[in-house]
Design a protein around this motif. Structure first.
Motif: not given
Length: 174
Positions: A14-34
């Motif tokens: 587990v690492r700290r996230g940053g601006a480079q992870d925004v696309r992945f966070l956006r993808d994870m929204l589908h799983h978090a808030y489907y």
């Protein structure tokens, strides 16, 4: 191994996230808030607020990697009363979102992410964290309750939960 023990997580980092992870966070929204997403043709819904213009004061994320590949994320951000998140409590309480890709679930990744994010929130001095969860997702509600989240409100499809965070105690330096 007992039913309470997570499956092997030795390859999980587990690492700290940053601006480079925004696309992945956006993808994870589908799983978090489907369960809160609009119909595909309705345009961007409120879930977009969880990553739009990422990097604001208070935005914090952690990313779980399995053999170098992202498999989960947990993050929080502050919302204001005019544009609240689903689990909005007040403007001083960050709201948490968390998701693990379906093929990596059941391996303790969600717990690792939650531990790391709660640690960050304490280190940053937040006294509370909130979240919103599908009221039918008993497993997630049980997990959040184990981490000290308590129900503060409910509606037809979701539960808003709040955790009181105890501050990290700094050891005096000699």
């Amino acid at each position: 191994m007992s039913a309470d023990e997570p499956a092997e997580t030795s390859q999980i980092v587990v690492r700290r996230g940053g601006a480079q992870d925004v696309r992945f966070l956006r993808d994870m929204l589908h799983h978090a808030y489907y369960w809160k997403e609009r119909a595909p043709d309705a345009g961007p819904g409120p879930v977009a607020l969880y990553v739009k213009a990422w990097g604001r004061v208070g935005d914090t994320a952690v990313i779980a990697l399995d053999r170098g590949f992202p498999v989960g994320a947990a993050w929080y951000r502050l919302f204001d009363r005019e544009r609240p998140g689903f689990g909005f409590v007040d403007e001083r309480t960050p709201e948490l979102a968390i998701a693990v890709v379906p093929n990596a679930r059941g391996r303790g990744i969600g717990s690792a992410l939650l531990n790391a994010l709660l640690e960050r929130a304490r280190a940053e001095g937040y006294p509370t964290l909130s979240l919103s969860v599908d009221r039918a997702n008993a497993g997630a509600i049980e997990l959040y309750e184990r981490y000290g989240f308590q129900r503060v409100s409910e509606d037809d499809d979701s539960v808003t939960m709040l955790a009181q965070l105890t501050p990290l105690v700094q050891q005096p330096t000699i």
